[in-house]
Structure formats: C-alpha cells, structure tokens
Design a protein around this motif. Structure first.
Motif, PDB file in Angstrom:
ATOM      1  N   ASN A   1       5.451   4.598  -4.470  1.00  0.00           N
ATOM      2  CA  ASN A   1       4.019   4.742  -4.696  1.00  0.00           C
ATOM      3  C   ASN A   1       3.566   3.505  -5.475  1.00  0.00           C
ATOM      4  OD1 ASN A   1       1.428   5.801  -5.004  1.00  0.00           O
ATOM      5  ND2 ASN A   1       2.005   7.174  -6.665  1.00  0.00           N
ATOM      6  N   GLU A   2       2.353   3.032  -5.250  1.00  0.00           N
ATOM      7  CA  GLU A   2       1.787   1.910  -6.006  1.00  0.00           C
ATOM      8  C   GLU A   2       2.767   0.736  -6.103  1.00  0.00           C
ATOM      9  OE1 GLU A   2      -1.634   4.003  -8.696  1.00  0.00           O
ATOM     10  OE2 GLU A   2       0.344   3.807  -9.634  1.00  0.00           O
TER      11      GLU A   2
ATOM     12  N   ALA B   1       0.848  -1.186   0.000  1.00  0.00           N
ATOM     13  CA  ALA B   1       0.000   0.000   0.000  1.00  0.00           C
ATOM     14  C   ALA B   1       0.884   1.236   0.000  1.00  0.00           C
ATOM     15  CB  ALA B   1      -0.934  -0.012   1.219  1.00  0.00           C
ATOM     16  N   ASN B   2       0.263   2.396  -0.167  1.00  0.00           N
ATOM     17  CA  ASN B   2       1.028   3.645  -0.142  1.00  0.00           C
ATOM     18  C   ASN B   2       0.213   4.736   0.523  1.00  0.00           C
ATOM     19  OD1 ASN B   2      -0.177   5.476  -2.490  1.00  0.00           O
ATOM     20  ND2 ASN B   2      -0.055   3.402  -3.296  1.00  0.00           N
TER      21      ASN B   2
ATOM     22  N   ALA C   1       8.205  -0.552  -6.703  1.00  0.00           N
ATOM     23  CA  ALA C   1       7.294   0.584  -6.579  1.00  0.00           C
ATOM     24  C   ALA C   1       7.486   1.592  -7.699  1.00  0.00           C
ATOM     25  CB  ALA C   1       7.498   1.280  -5.232  1.00  0.00           C
ATOM     26  N   ARG C   2       6.417   2.241  -8.045  1.00  0.00           N
ATOM     27  CA  ARG C   2       6.466   3.452  -8.870  1.00  0.00           C
ATOM     28  C   ARG C   2       7.167   4.535  -8.061  1.00  0.00           C
ATOM     29  NH1 ARG C   2       0.831   6.133 -11.105  1.00  0.00           N
ATOM     30  NH2 ARG C   2       1.601   8.229 -11.607  1.00  0.00           N
ATOM     31  N   ASN C   3       8.118   5.215  -8.667  1.00  0.00           N
ATOM     32  CA  ASN C   3       8.880   6.250  -7.973  1.00  0.00           C
ATOM     33  C   ASN C   3       8.422   7.628  -8.429  1.00  0.00           C
ATOM     34  OD1 ASN C   3      10.770   7.752  -6.589  1.00  0.00           O
ATOM     35  ND2 ASN C   3      12.459   7.251  -7.973  1.00  0.00           N
ATOM     36  N   GLU C   4       7.913   8.424  -7.493  1.00  0.00           N
ATOM     37  CA  GLU C   4       7.393   9.749  -7.836  1.00  0.00           C
ATOM     38  C   GLU C   4       8.424  10.855  -7.659  1.00  0.00           C
ATOM     39  OE1 GLU C   4       4.588  10.257  -9.169  1.00  0.00           O
ATOM     40  OE2 GLU C   4       3.486   8.409  -8.775  1.00  0.00           O
ATOM     41  N   ALA C   5       9.641  10.529  -7.216  1.00  0.00           N
ATOM     42  CA  ALA C   5      10.571  11.581  -6.809  1.00  0.00           C
ATOM     43  C   ALA C   5      11.498  12.048  -7.909  1.00  0.00           C
ATOM     44  CB  ALA C   5      11.404  11.103  -5.620  1.00  0.00           C
ATOM     45  N   ALA C   6      12.052  11.139  -8.686  1.00  0.00           N
ATOM     46  CA  ALA C   6      13.111  11.508  -9.619  1.00  0.00           C
ATOM     47  C   ALA C   6      12.718  11.128 -11.039  1.00  0.00           C
ATOM     48  CB  ALA C   6      14.423  10.817  -9.229  1.00  0.00           C
TER      49      ALA C   6
END
Length: 371
Positions: A229-230, A172-173, A245-250
């Motif tokens: 994320n996800e 989860a996230n 995970a999906r990475n939302e940062a870079a």
C-alpha cells in the motif's frame, strides 16, 4: 543536528482545517513545488478536499502564496503524485471521489463507480504557476473490479537510465473485492500495489506490474504476509526501479519492497518484508542520489507510533539500511524527498509538537557524498 527549516502549511490557516499528504518536486528552473491536500472542513480523509500548492524560489527557505491546483466540487481531489519531465513540463496525477465516499465504504463496494476513486491528470508548462484543467484517465489506469485506489502519494518518476529511459512510472495501490466467505459487512483489506506507465510523456497510460493476492491480472501474487500500500519508487543507477511500500498485512513487518528491471512492467519477485526498516504503518518516500550516492528512505522510525522522523540510507540497493539522520523526536507521519543540489536533499513532512498533523514542514538535510 539542527537543520534549516520552514513551514509552508499550518493546520487551521488559509481557509483549511488541515493540510495532509505532502509531495514535492524540483522544477527545471530550480523552483520547488510543494503539494498537499487542503482539507476544508475537517481533518478526515474524505469530504471537501483540494490539492494545493506552494512554490519556493530559494530552495525552500520561503514560500509563495497558496494556489489551489485541483478541486472536485464539494468532493475530494487528493493523493498528489507529481513528476517533472525532461521537457520541463510538470505532470500531476491525482484521485477524485465524492465527499461521502469514505475509504471503508469504497472497500466494501458500497459506493457507485461514478462516485468512487477516479484517476485524473493535470500539467503545467510554467513551473506550476498555472495548470491545465484536469483530464480523466480512469479507464487507462484502473481495472473495473478495483475498489479503493490511490496514486502515490509522493513524487513519481521519469526514468533516466537504461532501455526504458523517458518512461513515466507512477507507483499506485488498489484494493480488490473479497474472494472468500468473509462477512459482507466487514471491511476487506485486500491491498495490492501496481504501477502506471506512460511512454509518450503522459498522453496515454497503462498498468504495469500488479502485486496482490486475488487478482487475475497480477503478474506476481505476493505472499499473504504482505499487502503493499502507498508505494514509493526510486530509480537505481542501472535503470532498475526500487519500490518500497507500506505493508498492511503483518504487524511485525511494516515495510515491504520489490525491484523491477524492465521499467515497471513486472517485478523480479513479489513484494517481501523489509525488516531493516522499522516503523509504524505509514507512507514513506524513497530517493536515489545517483552514480555512487546512496538510496534514501524517509519515514517515522518509532516502532509503533507515527513519530521520530528519520532519513535512512542504503548502499546496496535497499538490502541493508542504516540511519543517516534522525530529523526530530516529535510526532511525524507522511513525507516526500527531493534532491536540492549536490550537498543536500529536501524533506517535506507532516509533524508537530503534539500531533503529526499540525504542520507540513520543509527541512534541508545535508547528504554524505562518497570520497
């Protein structure tokens, strides 16, 4: 290579404007259960959204009628995360929120908790033919300071090997409030990953590992270049759990991964970039084929766009990856993997000729077994 395929969900049919967020499991009987979000009035991520289900008795070649498994009045019931227990019971974790509670408003703290992301659970004891009423587990699954929240999406796990065999693990996230001087009107994206764990077949739940920047409950604070994320999870043959995970940062590294060796309680190290899995910012799925089989990952392989769905495989627990199958060159987005038999896996994924969201398609894909 052409794969046998079918289309359980097509946008603009059966009373729904759009179908999104696929999740698939194989029941103990062998029937396939293909879940999705049925979005009633628009393709948006908020509004009136139901969790819908189609079942297949012939390995995904044909599908039965659409069933509505979960509603939340005029609001959203979404993010299906199913898991089949050793007893045969099918559990379905999900998240509910009010129709006007958009992700941006929730992240900015502008939605009251009662209307925000809340966690619910249902079960079926007849391979998905009928379902229990949803039962809320938010107080066990979500910390009060978390804002955005999502289960999966995609299948969850019951661990089969090692000292934690029998445990349920749901990736989860969540997001946390800003902790600096960021403009209060901005949309904070403090993403974190965590696991929900149950050692009593889903009767009670607790939070296992957390991995985020600004949270006191975190067992491991990840580097600023990673915002998980996800997350998808796969059990490795030694009982450890691989998390991707999906990475939302870079922008440079759109995937990140981690490993837990204690059944999801903690991570060996925080999530870190996985440069060998090129692709856009999107959800993906992970599945280990057991024994000497490979670890598989499904997701779009185009470096920037949601397109070019591919199946990639790893023989070293996710350290290195190669392309096993390029499923197609069309637009494609979210996906979920399921083992069908010794020789094949099933891929349930979003795709279409001109949009990734025109259909949710199922494909049977052969897998290589070790010689």
């Amino acid at each position: 290579m052409a794969y046998e395929s079918s289309v359980p969900y097509r946008a603009g049919t059966e009373g729904y404007t759009s179908f999104r967020i696929p999740a698939v499991v194989r029941a103990r009987s062998g029937h396939l259960l293909a879940f999705a979000e049925g979005r009633v009035s628009s393709a948006a991520d908020s509004g009136t959204i139901h969790i819908v289900l189609k079942r297949s008795a012939d390995a995904g070649r044909t599908w039965g009628p659409l069933q509505v498994v979960a509603r939340n009045g005029t609001g959203t019931a979404g993010n299906p995360a199913p898991v089949v227990l050793d007893s045969g019971r099918v559990l379905l974790l999900q998240v509910h929120n009010a129709a006007d509670a958009t992700e941006g408003r929730i992240r900015r703290g502008r939605v009251p908790p009662a209307d925000g992301r809340r966690v619910w659970l249902q079960h079926s004891d007849d391979d998905g033919a009928s379902w229990s009423p949803p039962r809320e587990i938010t107080d066990q699954a979500k910390l009060p300071q978390w804002r955005w929240y999502a289960t999966g999406p995609g299948h969850a796990l019951q661990l089969r090997h090692g000292p934690y065999a029998g445990r349920l693990l749901v990736p989860a996230n969540h997001s946390t409030p800003p902790t600096d001087t960021q403009d209060s009107g901005a949309e904070p994206r403090y993403n974190g990953g965590h696991a929900l764990l149950s050692d009593d077949h889903g009767a009670t739940w607790r939070i296992g590992y957390t991995d985020s920047h600004s949270h006191s409950h975190s067992h491991s604070d990840t580097d600023r270049s990673v915002a998980p994320n996800e997350t998808a999870a796969a059990e490795l043959p030694d009982g450890s759990v691989y998390l991707n995970a999906r990475n939302e940062a870079a922008a440079a590294w759109r995937r990140a991964d981690a490993v837990s060796t204690d059944g999801g309680e903690h991570l060996v190290r925080p999530f870190r970039p996985r440069a060998g899995l090129a692709g856009p910012a999107v959800q993906g799925s992970a599945l280990h084929l057991g024994d000497r089989g490979p670890l598989l990952f499904s997701g779009p392989a185009h470096p920037a766009a949601r397109a070019l769905m591919a199946l990639r495989s790893s023989r070293d627990g996710g350290l290195t990856w190669r392309t096993a199958h390029t499923v197609g060159g069309l637009p494609a987005a979210y996906s979920d993997l399921v083992r069908l038999d010794r020789d094949s896996v099933g891929l349930l994924y979003e795709t279409g000729d001109f949009s990734a969201y025109s259909t949710i398609t199922f494909r049977r894909i052969p897998v290589e077994e070790p010689t």
